[in-house]
Design an enzyme around this catalytic site. Sequence first.
Site, PDB file in Angstrom:
ATOM      1  N   ALA A   1     -42.171 -30.924 -16.118  1.00  0.00           N
ATOM      2  CA  ALA A   1     -42.749 -29.632 -16.491  1.00  0.00           C
ATOM      3  C   ALA A   1     -43.198 -29.623 -17.955  1.00  0.00           C
ATOM      4  CB  ALA A   1     -41.753 -28.509 -16.231  1.00  0.00           C
ATOM      5  N   GLU A   2     -42.495 -30.346 -18.795  1.00  0.00           N
ATOM      6  CA  GLU A   2     -42.827 -30.372 -20.217  1.00  0.00           C
ATOM      7  C   GLU A   2     -43.998 -31.299 -20.545  1.00  0.00           C
ATOM      8  OE1 GLU A   2     -41.883 -28.543 -22.663  1.00  0.00           O
ATOM      9  OE2 GLU A   2     -40.082 -27.592 -21.894  1.00  0.00           O
ATOM     10  N   SER A   3     -43.965 -32.530 -20.003  1.00  0.00           N
ATOM     11  CA  SER A   3     -44.925 -33.533 -20.489  1.00  0.00           C
ATOM     12  C   SER A   3     -45.472 -34.486 -19.434  1.00  0.00           C
ATOM     13  CB  SER A   3     -44.254 -34.389 -21.564  1.00  0.00           C
ATOM     14  OG  SER A   3     -43.241 -35.196 -20.982  1.00  0.00           O
TER      15      SER A   3
END
Length: 185
Positions: A55-57
Amino acid sequence: LSPGGQRVYAAYRNYIYGCNKRLNAKTLDEITVSLLFYSEKHKIDPRLVVAMIIAESDFNPKETSNKGAMGLGQIMPDEARDHHISNPYDPIENVRASVNLLRMKLDLYGTGSSPARLTKEQIILALAAYNAGERAVERFRGIPPYDETRNYVQRALENLQVYRAAFDSPALRIVSDMVGDKPAG
């Protein structure tokens, strides 16, 4: 890695590579070992860490957001300083800080719960705080009404369900049922 981490290493390495085929063998190994090591150290289901990093990267260690968040776990500059990170794009340092931050958020919203008894709501609040900050979660008494945060939490939870299915075997868990499947109490 512990014997449990060694046992699941290949499955996680292959899964992470499937998420980002641009990773070279050294970086892939660093990410996998760090993810498993720090997940076990902080008693977090590694499947939750995988979901968060996606979800972040999308497992891009060189990712930088338009707000200045850096690396796999999108660490902000002040968080990098607080966690003594000299290079936020270093996979090992970034995963160490990211898992530690997630543990802090889980502890904050899992008050009174053992790690194995975190509820889905507690995980949602921890993810929202990881993305938008604890103050925003407190101010809105839940997920802040920011599209970015709402989309982030939804994506992380969807990813968690996918990864739980992919790794739903006692042989692929090193921290068994650490999050979300059981109610608190």
